[in-house]
Enzyme design. Structure first.
Site, PDB file in Angstrom:
ATOM      1  CE  LYS A   1      19.742  28.102  41.669  1.00  0.00           C
ATOM      2  NZ  LYS A   1      21.043  27.444  43.396  1.00  0.00           N
TER       3      LYS A   1
ATOM      4  CB  SER B   1      22.559  23.866  48.035  1.00  0.00           C
ATOM      5  OG  SER B   1      20.478  23.844  47.444  1.00  0.00           O
ATOM      6  CG  ASN B   2      27.332  25.916  46.656  1.00  0.00           C
ATOM      7  OD1 ASN B   2      27.737  25.408  46.369  1.00  0.00           O
ATOM      8  ND2 ASN B   2      25.989  25.625  45.800  1.00  0.00           N
TER       9      ASN B   2
ATOM     10  CE1 TYR C   1      17.483  25.879  44.364  1.00  0.00           C
ATOM     11  CE2 TYR C   1      18.035  26.406  46.441  1.00  0.00           C
ATOM     12  CZ  TYR C   1      18.082  26.352  45.537  1.00  0.00           C
ATOM     13  OH  TYR C   1      19.202  25.021  44.933  1.00  0.00           O
TER      14      TYR C   1
END
Length: 335
Positions: A189, A63-64, A160
């Site tokens: 995660k 996402s980053n 995820y």
């Protein structure tokens, strides 16, 4: 023929760079401020800075990493640049995890294959969500999706679970534990922040069938918190570490928080966690825009996100810089 296929399947799940407990970073993608082209020099420099700080692994296309803003070719470029930077700086043992989630099984497998070719060791995969209302039942659809991807992917899969990125879909511990039985699904995660779920998964997978032969220091199923603000809470619950965006700004503070807990220095770990959690609240509120702004303010690089994400105003940049002040003061004290 059956024996040959079995041997090939066993070879396909071998892991060159094992996943170890620790701090993993979903790294940022950097762009030229004028053209918005990929800035490979900044990507390489940032990667080396994180590795020198002592992070356990690096994830691209999270996402980053603004994966949703990148073409397939650009994704490969970012991963190739990251792997090359690590290798040339002597960090050949640091694994690279690559975000590979897509809405179809076909494209997800394609992304996994491209990630492997670019030097990725593992694929981080979000569940599909666009047509979630047509899933019947959802658990069956999700299990089938991950199973088909894992069967075909040349690299192992990490689940995820990030409800905020998939229309609120939150995978239960039952679904994740079912998927953990697949030999090519090797971790999760949990950005959902549910430490009860984390505890159930960690406890159940500790006694599962061994998937690798790398020893007890390398868990068969890696359970990671998806945010730095519950690092020690996740360790208490049996997790193995974090995969957290805040480590882009303050990797040493994140690492030291985890180390203090493992050393049994609980009070010190708690005090450091408080500073980390406050800094992470700034990161959570500002998202990748605020993380880049903080990096620019405190370390002189970071730049901007790719459009249509907005560029921060002067007031926003000032507020985000202030939000990271205590965290950066702590970071500078750590060797």
């Amino acid at each position: 023929m059956v024996l040959i296929e079995a041997v090939r399947a066993e070879e396909n799940i071998s892991i060159g760079r094992p996943l170890k407990p620790g701090v993993y970073v979903p790294t940022l993608c950097f762009f030229d401020p004028e053209t918005e082209d990929i800035d490979t020099e900044s990507i390489a420099r940032h990667t080396i800075r994180l590795a020198q700080a002592g992070v356990t692994g690096i994830a691209t296309q999270g996402s980053n990493g603004e994966a949703v803003h990148l073409t397939h070719r650009e994704r490969e470029l970012v991963t190739t640049t990251t792997r090359s930077a690590l290798d040339h700086a002597g960090f050949t043992n640091v694994p690279v995890i690559v975000g590979c989630g897509a809405q179809s099984v076909r494209e997800t497998i394609e992304l996994c294959s491209e990630a492997a070719e670019a030097g990725g060791d593992y694929a981080l995969v979000l569940p599909p969500s666009y047509y979630a209302t047509l899933f019947a039942p959802s658990s069956e659809t999700i299990i089938k999706y991950f199973t088909e991807v894992a069967d075909a992917s040349p690299i192992p899969i990490i689940i995820y679970n990030f409800p905020g990125a998939v229309n609120g879909m939150d995978l239960s511990s039952d679904i994740i534990l079912s998927l953990s039985q697949h030999p090519r699904i090797v971790g999760v995660k949990l950005t959902c922040g549910n430490t009860g779920k984390l505890n159930r998964i960690a406890a159940a997978t500790r006694s599962s069938t061994t998937k690798n032969t790398h020893g007890s220091a390398n868990p068969d199923f890696l359970v990671l918190a998806g945010s730095a603000d519950f690092a020690i809470q996740s360790l208490i619950a049996g997790g193995h570490g974090i995969l957290a965006g805040l480590a882009n700004i303050a990797p040493k503070a994140c690492i030291r928080t985890v180390e203090l807990y493992r050393e049994g220095k609980i009070a010190e770990a708690q005090r450091m966690q408080e500073v980390v959690s406050q800094g992470d609240w700034t990161a959570i509120r500002g998202g990748v825009v605020g993380v880049k702004s903080g990096l620019q303010s405190w370390l002189g690089y970071g730049g901007f996100t790719r459009s249509p994400l907005p560029r921060p105003t002067g007031e926003q940049s000032k507020a985000w810089k202030e939000g990271y002040r205590d965290l950066m003061a702590l970071e500078k004290t750590l060797l």
